[in-house]
Enzyme design. Structure first.
Site, PDB file in Angstrom:
ATOM      1  N   GLY A  38       0.803  -1.217   0.000  1.00  0.00           N
ATOM      2  CA  GLY A  38       0.000   0.000   0.000  1.00  0.00           C
ATOM      3  C   GLY A  38       0.833   1.263   0.000  1.00  0.00           C
ATOM      4  N   GLY A  78      -0.229   4.447   0.285  1.00  0.00           N
ATOM      5  CA  GLY A  78      -1.002   5.581   0.769  1.00  0.00           C
ATOM      6  C   GLY A  78      -0.193   6.417   1.742  1.00  0.00           C
ATOM      7  CG  PHE A  79      -1.996   9.904   3.490  1.00  0.00           C
ATOM      8  CD1 PHE A  79      -1.385  11.075   3.078  1.00  0.00           C
ATOM      9  CD2 PHE A  79      -3.312   9.688   3.138  1.00  0.00           C
ATOM     10  CE1 PHE A  79      -2.080  12.021   2.337  1.00  0.00           C
ATOM     11  CE2 PHE A  79      -4.012  10.623   2.397  1.00  0.00           C
ATOM     12  CZ  PHE A  79      -3.398  11.795   1.992  1.00  0.00           C
ATOM     13  CB  VAL A  92      -0.617  -7.976  -2.351  1.00  0.00           C
ATOM     14  CG1 VAL A  92      -0.325  -9.154  -1.411  1.00  0.00           C
ATOM     15  CG2 VAL A  92       0.670  -7.216  -2.672  1.00  0.00           C
ATOM     16  CD  GLU A 127     -14.650  17.879   2.271  1.00  0.00           C
ATOM     17  OE1 GLU A 127     -14.058  18.448   3.200  1.00  0.00           O
ATOM     18  OE2 GLU A 127     -14.147  16.948   1.607  1.00  0.00           O
ATOM     19  CG  ASP A 140      -8.159   4.690   6.255  1.00  0.00           C
ATOM     20  OD1 ASP A 140      -7.767   5.430   7.174  1.00  0.00           O
ATOM     21  OD2 ASP A 140      -8.667   5.116   5.199  1.00  0.00           O
TER      22      ASP A 140
END
Length: 432
Positions: free
Chosen positions: A18, A20-21, A86, A177, A306
């Site tokens: 991953g 991501g952040f 994966v 949003e 997450d």
């Protein structure tokens, strides 16, 4: 299965799944550690997900919120990137299986983030529009613009209604949003683009199953968000669930129906991790970890971001699924891995809550920072500043800032482009 080639190394191998952040932060903080680091991601770029809705609503182009992973991480020594999905993990043999082969690991970090949760409703899964990836945002943008193009030539009143109406499900930050951005489009931009259409007929509806919007934020933020959305002519229905959606009609729990060809699903997410982890390590779709981010039942498998649920007295159900949590957990795990190599005791994770925020359109946002509450223009400026400095890459920050300045002074969103037509074969073709 074929072995994925990487150079031999005398150092132990850390595989991170991953980009991501959390994954990026971990790699950067381990730049000088005695490790061979291999990062897997099915895309070759990192996505700044908090601004995905602006791509979907023609405010930004995708390359302004995405950055190549190799570019971001090329200064890190002993680092290798492999673009692949994966499929599974085999803790017994300490290997992962991917679409391009298998690879062994000494340490494994799962940072695969989340995917859309449809709560088992197959009709919604098949026909609604999720908003978790750049391709999904582009599909949604094309679909909305295609509908307005088609609306200019239809003579069927019911079809016209369903083309112009838009429903958003979920009153969290994403839903609020998106609704605000669509309200701005309806108010400031679409009438000049499509003068032959009557935009008083366009209904934007935000549906939330609980008694208030932004349930994870303060009552102040909820009230303000509701007030701002009403100014954008967004119809908000609380305590209302969508029971089914066939692509043209959404049926609601109160017995009402909404005729729309566009239902945007922002009502929930769930963990997204490969097969092979014991069921005892999984809770409500996420991996249970201890205060050191170690997955329950394993000694050398970690989870951050997450995908991880780390329970504590302050967070009995785990931390919120937010970028700051992922970044802090990536930073913390890196420090603990360094301490492991040096034989030092580990430090438990403590989340430093820097606040929550959501924007509801031009000059309108809500911010919770500790006991402080902000709304309106000042909150909007805080929201813009925080998001701008959080975007990865100076070029991307510059592009986003220039777009925002242009939009602010001209009331124009210049990316109303149908670059690729969206063909609604089956809407759950957005793989997650």
């Amino acid at each position: 299965m074929k072995h994925i080639p990487v150079p031999e190394s005398k150092n132990p191998r850390l595989i991170i799944i991953g980009g991501g952040f959390a994954g990026i932060k971990l790699v950067k903080r381990l730049a000088k550690a005695p490790l061979q680091i291999v990062l897997f991601d099915r895309n070759n770029y990192h996505t700044f997900q908090p601004l995905l809705y602006q791509v979907a609503t023609a405010g930004l182009e995708p390359d302004s919120i995405a950055d190549p992973l190799r570019k971001q991480l090329e200064p890190v020594k002993n680092f290798f990137f492999r673009m692949a999905e994966v499929y599974s993990v085999d803790p017994g043999s300490q290997t992962i299986q991917t679409e391009i082969g298998e690879m062994s690991y000494d340490y494994l970090v799962i940072a695969t983030g989340s995917k859309t949760n449809y709560f088992g409703n197959e009709s919604i899964m098949a026909n609604a529009f999720p908003l978790k990836q750049i391709p999904q945002a582009l599909d949604l943008r094309s679909h909305i613009l295609q509908n307005f193009e088609a609306a200019t030539i239809t003579d069927d009143p019911e079809k016209l209604e369903s083309m112009m109406n838009i429903a958003i499900v979920g009153g969290g930050p994403t839903g609020v949003e998106v609704a605000g951005a669509l309200g701005e489009l309806k108010k400031n931009i679409l009438p000049s683009d499509y003068p032959e259409l009557d935009f008083d007929q366009m209904n934007i509806t935000l549906l939330e199953g609980t008694p208030r919007l932004l349930g994870a934020m303060s009552e102040f933020a909820s009230r303000k968000a509701l007030k701002y959305l009403k100014k954008f002519d967004v119809h908000v229905q609380l305590n209302t669930l969508v029971t089914s959606y066939d692509g043209t009609v959404a049926k609601l729990s109160n017995g009402d129906e909404i005729k729309t060809q566009t239902l945007i699903w922002a009502a929930g997410v769930q963990g997204n991790f490969p097969d092979g982890i014991n069921d005892g390590s999984v809770e409500r779709g996420r991996l249970v970890v201890d205060e050191y981010s170690k997955v329950k039942g394993y000694e050398n498998i970690y989870a951050i971001g997450d995908i991880a649920v780390m329970k504590s007295k302050e967070f009995p159900y785990g931390h919120p699924m937010l970028a700051p949590v992922a970044i802090q957990q990536g930073d913390h795990l890196a420090e603990n891995l360094k301490r492991t190599f040096k034989g030092k005791p580990l430090k438990p994770f403590t989340y430093k809550d820097k606040g929550s925020m959501a924007t509801v359109g031009r000059n309108k946002a809500v911010v919770d920072m500790g006991k402080l509450r902000f709304g309106g223009l000042f909150a909007w400026m805080i929201w813009m500043f925080v998001h701008l400095i959080s975007i990865i890459g100076f070029r991307n920050r510059l592009i986003v800032f220039s777009n925002w300045v242009w939009n602010y002074f001209t009331y124009d969103k210049g990316t109303r482009l149908i670059i690729r037509r969206f063909i609604p074969r089956h809407r759950n073709n957005h793989k997650e």
